[in-house]
Motif scaffolding. Structure first.
Motif, PDB file in Angstrom:
ATOM      1  N   GLN A  13       5.033  15.844  -0.676  1.00 45.41           N
ATOM      2  CA  GLN A  13       3.756  15.293  -0.228  1.00 45.41           C
ATOM      3  C   GLN A  13       2.849  16.397   0.314  1.00 45.41           C
ATOM      4  OE1 GLN A  13       3.682  12.715   3.197  1.00 45.41           O
ATOM      5  NE2 GLN A  13       2.175  11.406   2.215  1.00 45.41           N
ATOM      6  N   PHE A  51      -1.605 -10.153   3.945  1.00 47.76           N
ATOM      7  CA  PHE A  51      -2.178  -8.821   3.763  1.00 47.76           C
ATOM      8  C   PHE A  51      -1.238  -7.949   2.936  1.00 47.76           C
ATOM      9  CE2 PHE A  51      -2.634  -4.364   4.682  1.00 47.76           C
ATOM     10  CZ  PHE A  51      -3.994  -4.164   4.494  1.00 47.76           C
ATOM     11  N   GLU A  55      -2.217  -6.822  -0.771  1.00 50.44           N
ATOM     12  CA  GLU A  55      -2.719  -5.444  -0.848  1.00 50.44           C
ATOM     13  C   GLU A  55      -1.640  -4.418  -1.204  1.00 50.44           C
ATOM     14  OE1 GLU A  55      -5.758  -4.784  -0.848  1.00 50.44           O
ATOM     15  OE2 GLU A  55      -6.682  -6.530   0.112  1.00 50.44           O
ATOM     16  N   CYS A  56      -0.387  -4.709  -0.926  1.00 48.62           N
ATOM     17  CA  CYS A  56       0.643  -3.669  -1.039  1.00 48.62           C
ATOM     18  C   CYS A  56       1.788  -4.011  -2.000  1.00 48.62           C
ATOM     19  CB  CYS A  56       1.253  -3.364   0.332  1.00 48.62           C
ATOM     20  SG  CYS A  56       0.039  -3.195   1.664  1.00 48.62           S
ATOM     21  N   ALA A  70       4.596   4.052  -7.007  1.00 46.47           N
ATOM     22  CA  ALA A  70       5.001   3.891  -5.603  1.00 46.47           C
ATOM     23  C   ALA A  70       6.477   4.256  -5.484  1.00 46.47           C
ATOM     24  CB  ALA A  70       4.763   2.459  -5.146  1.00 46.47           C
ATOM     25  N   PRO A  71       6.822   5.122  -4.528  1.00 48.06           N
ATOM     26  CA  PRO A  71       8.206   5.586  -4.415  1.00 48.06           C
ATOM     27  C   PRO A  71       9.184   4.413  -4.352  1.00 48.06           C
ATOM     28  CG  PRO A  71       6.780   6.821  -2.934  1.00 48.06           C
ATOM     29  CD  PRO A  71       5.946   5.727  -3.524  1.00 48.06           C
ATOM     30  N   PHE A  76       7.920  -3.078   0.782  1.00 46.88           N
ATOM     31  CA  PHE A  76       7.610  -3.876   1.972  1.00 46.88           C
ATOM     32  C   PHE A  76       7.909  -5.341   1.665  1.00 46.88           C
ATOM     33  CE2 PHE A  76       4.093  -0.507   1.928  1.00 46.88           C
ATOM     34  CZ  PHE A  76       4.874   0.434   2.583  1.00 46.88           C
ATOM     35  N   ARG A  88       3.902   4.588   9.056  1.00 46.09           N
ATOM     36  CA  ARG A  88       3.311   5.078   7.811  1.00 46.09           C
ATOM     37  C   ARG A  88       2.268   4.090   7.260  1.00 46.09           C
ATOM     38  NH1 ARG A  88       2.443   9.233   8.155  1.00 46.09           N
ATOM     39  NH2 ARG A  88       1.697   9.149   6.005  1.00 46.09           N
ATOM     40  N   ARG A  92      -1.707   5.066   6.657  1.00 47.34           N
ATOM     41  CA  ARG A  92      -2.272   5.018   5.310  1.00 47.34           C
ATOM     42  C   ARG A  92      -3.342   3.935   5.170  1.00 47.34           C
ATOM     43  NH1 ARG A  92       0.655   8.244   1.504  1.00 47.34           N
ATOM     44  NH2 ARG A  92      -1.183   7.793   0.260  1.00 47.34           N
ATOM     45  N   SER A  93      -3.288   2.891   6.014  1.00 45.00           N
ATOM     46  CA  SER A  93      -4.122   1.720   5.723  1.00 45.00           C
ATOM     47  C   SER A  93      -4.893   1.119   6.888  1.00 45.00           C
ATOM     48  CB  SER A  93      -3.246   0.597   5.139  1.00 45.00           C
ATOM     49  OG  SER A  93      -2.463   1.079   4.084  1.00 45.00           O
ATOM     50  N   MET A 100      -4.315   4.028   1.355  1.00 43.18           N
ATOM     51  CA  MET A 100      -3.592   2.944   0.693  1.00 43.18           C
ATOM     52  C   MET A 100      -4.310   1.633   1.001  1.00 43.18           C
ATOM     53  SD  MET A 100      -0.829   3.592  -1.104  1.00 43.18           S
ATOM     54  CE  MET A 100      -0.611   5.254  -1.718  1.00 43.18           C
ATOM     55  N   PRO A 101      -4.419   0.688   0.092  1.00 44.38           N
ATOM     56  CA  PRO A 101      -4.024   0.853  -1.305  1.00 44.38           C
ATOM     57  C   PRO A 101      -4.890   1.897  -1.986  1.00 44.38           C
ATOM     58  CG  PRO A 101      -5.303  -1.150  -1.030  1.00 44.38           C
ATOM     59  CD  PRO A 101      -5.065  -0.612   0.345  1.00 44.38           C
ATOM     60  N   PRO A 102      -4.408   2.459  -3.107  1.00 42.37           N
ATOM     61  CA  PRO A 102      -5.121   3.566  -3.738  1.00 42.37           C
ATOM     62  C   PRO A 102      -6.448   3.174  -4.396  1.00 42.37           C
ATOM     63  CG  PRO A 102      -3.048   3.111  -4.894  1.00 42.37           C
ATOM     64  CD  PRO A 102      -3.105   2.180  -3.741  1.00 42.37           C
TER      65      PRO A 102
HETATM   66  C1  HEC Z   1      -1.500   0.497  -7.050  1.00 42.91           C
HETATM   67  C2  HEC Z   1      -0.206   0.732  -6.437  1.00 42.91           C
HETATM   68  C3  HEC Z   1      -0.140   0.824  -4.913  1.00 42.91           C
HETATM   69  C4  HEC Z   1      -0.574  -0.102  -3.996  1.00 42.91           C
HETATM   70  C5  HEC Z   1      -1.265  -1.417  -4.230  1.00 42.91           C
HETATM   71  C6  HEC Z   1      -0.201   0.434  -2.697  1.00 42.91           C
HETATM   72  N1  HEC Z   1       0.426   1.643  -2.848  1.00 42.91           N
HETATM   73 FE1  HEC Z   1       1.258   2.764  -1.363  1.00 42.91          FE
HETATM   74  N2  HEC Z   1       1.870   4.157  -2.722  1.00 42.91           N
HETATM   75  C7  HEC Z   1       1.541   4.144  -4.058  1.00 42.91           C
HETATM   76  C8  HEC Z   1       1.898   5.435  -4.636  1.00 42.91           C
HETATM   77  C9  HEC Z   1       1.673   5.837  -6.089  1.00 42.91           C
HETATM   78  C10 HEC Z   1       2.472   6.216  -3.615  1.00 42.91           C
HETATM   79  C11 HEC Z   1       2.980   7.664  -3.680  1.00 42.91           C
HETATM   80  C12 HEC Z   1       1.844   8.636  -3.540  1.00 42.91           C
HETATM   81  C13 HEC Z   1       1.234   8.716  -2.167  1.00 42.91           C
HETATM   82  O1  HEC Z   1       1.977   8.800  -1.160  1.00 42.91           O
HETATM   83  O2  HEC Z   1      -0.012   8.695  -2.064  1.00 42.91           O
HETATM   84  C14 HEC Z   1       2.460   5.371  -2.423  1.00 42.91           C
HETATM   85  C15 HEC Z   1       2.975   5.749  -1.222  1.00 42.91           C
HETATM   86  C16 HEC Z   1       2.896   5.003  -0.054  1.00 42.91           C
HETATM   87  C17 HEC Z   1       3.547   5.334   1.187  1.00 42.91           C
HETATM   88  C18 HEC Z   1       4.511   6.486   1.393  1.00 42.91           C
HETATM   89  C19 HEC Z   1       3.859   7.749   1.775  1.00 42.91           C
HETATM   90  C20 HEC Z   1       3.634   7.870   3.257  1.00 42.91           C
HETATM   91  O3  HEC Z   1       2.474   8.066   3.629  1.00 42.91           O
HETATM   92  O4  HEC Z   1       4.586   7.762   4.045  1.00 42.91           O
HETATM   93  C21 HEC Z   1       3.198   4.386   2.091  1.00 42.91           C
HETATM   94  C22 HEC Z   1       3.629   4.281   3.543  1.00 42.91           C
HETATM   95  C23 HEC Z   1       2.322   3.456   1.409  1.00 42.91           C
HETATM   96  N3  HEC Z   1       2.181   3.853   0.102  1.00 42.91           N
HETATM   97  C24 HEC Z   1       1.741   2.357   2.001  1.00 42.91           C
HETATM   98  C25 HEC Z   1       0.993   1.407   1.316  1.00 42.91           C
HETATM   99  C26 HEC Z   1       0.399   0.245   1.954  1.00 42.91           C
HETATM  100  C27 HEC Z   1       0.507  -0.079   3.443  1.00 42.91           C
HETATM  101  C28 HEC Z   1      -0.219  -0.471   0.981  1.00 42.91           C
HETATM  102  C29 HEC Z   1      -1.016  -1.716   1.150  1.00 42.91           C
HETATM  103  C30 HEC Z   1      -2.068  -1.706   2.160  1.00 42.91           C
HETATM  104  C31 HEC Z   1      -0.015   0.242  -0.275  1.00 42.91           C
HETATM  105  N4  HEC Z   1       0.706   1.368  -0.019  1.00 42.91           N
HETATM  106  C32 HEC Z   1      -0.482  -0.197  -1.506  1.00 42.91           C
HETATM  107  C33 HEC Z   1       0.995   3.086  -4.751  1.00 42.91           C
HETATM  108  C34 HEC Z   1       0.472   1.931  -4.178  1.00 42.91           C
END
Ligand code: HEC
Length: 124
Positions: A13, A51, A55-56, A70-71, A76, A88, A92-93, A100-102
């Motif tokens: 990362q 939520f 969203e996740c 997503a790893p 969740f 985390r 991220r959110s 996140m979300p991306p």
């Molecule tokens: C479209 C797919 C997608 C969605 C929807 C998504 N993620 Fe992710 N997420 C990823 C990907 C791809 C990675 C790995 C790359 C990165 O860390 O940015 C990741 C990595 C993460 C991580 C691990 C990295 C860290 O910072 O510790 C967390 C925590 C996380 N996401 C939280 C969330 C949350 C909270 C939501 C909802 C609000 C969410 N994600 C929605 C694709 C997604």
């Protein structure tokens, strides 16, 4: 997740962040998260489940059809998993943290502030 996985993930990362220089620094830090005096009326039932579900979990759920990168160890699926990942998820959110979300569609600021409050109060 094992310690080795955690640390190699962290290194990856950090490298990715250094290379693309975006979205990696949390604006609002988990250790400064504040639960309002008197607590929160937000709960898993009235806020968190929906939520996280909308969203996740499209990417972060063990049953997700298409994780979109997503790893695999970051799911969740239930409240316990959300609590485990509170820090985390927050960084991220929640609030000003928008990585996140991306995208392309982000939850609005009010919703992300509600997420921050709910997590800061221990995700009741
Ligand atoms: C479209 C797919 C997608 C969605 C929807 C998504 N993620 Fe992710 N997420 C990823 C990907 C791809 C990675 C790995 C790359 C990165 O860390 O940015 C990741 C990595 C993460 C991580 C691990 C990295 C860290 O910072 O510790 C967390 C925590 C996380 N996401 C939280 C969330 C949350 C909270 C939501 C909802 C609000 C969410 N994600 C929605 C694709 C997604």
């Amino acid at each position: 997740m094992t310690r080795a996985q955690t640390s190699s993930y962290g290194v990856t990362q950090a490298l990715v962040c250094a290379l693309i220089l975006q979205g990696c620094e949390a604006e609002d830090a988990w250790d400064e998260a504040i639960c309002p005096e008197g607590g929160t009326t937000l709960s898993y039932e009235n806020f968190g489940r929906d939520f996280i579900g909308s969203e996740c979990q499209t990417c972060h759920a063990s049953e997700a059809k298409e994780r979109r990168g997503a790893p695999t160890h970051i799911s969740f699926d239930d409240l316990e998993a959300v609590r485990e990942w509170s820090d985390r998820i927050y960084e991220r959110s929640a609030g000003e943290n928008v990585s996140m979300p991306p995208g392309p569609v982000d939850p609005d600021l009010a919703t992300r502030e509600a997420l921050g409050e709910w997590l800061a109060c221990g995700a009741p």
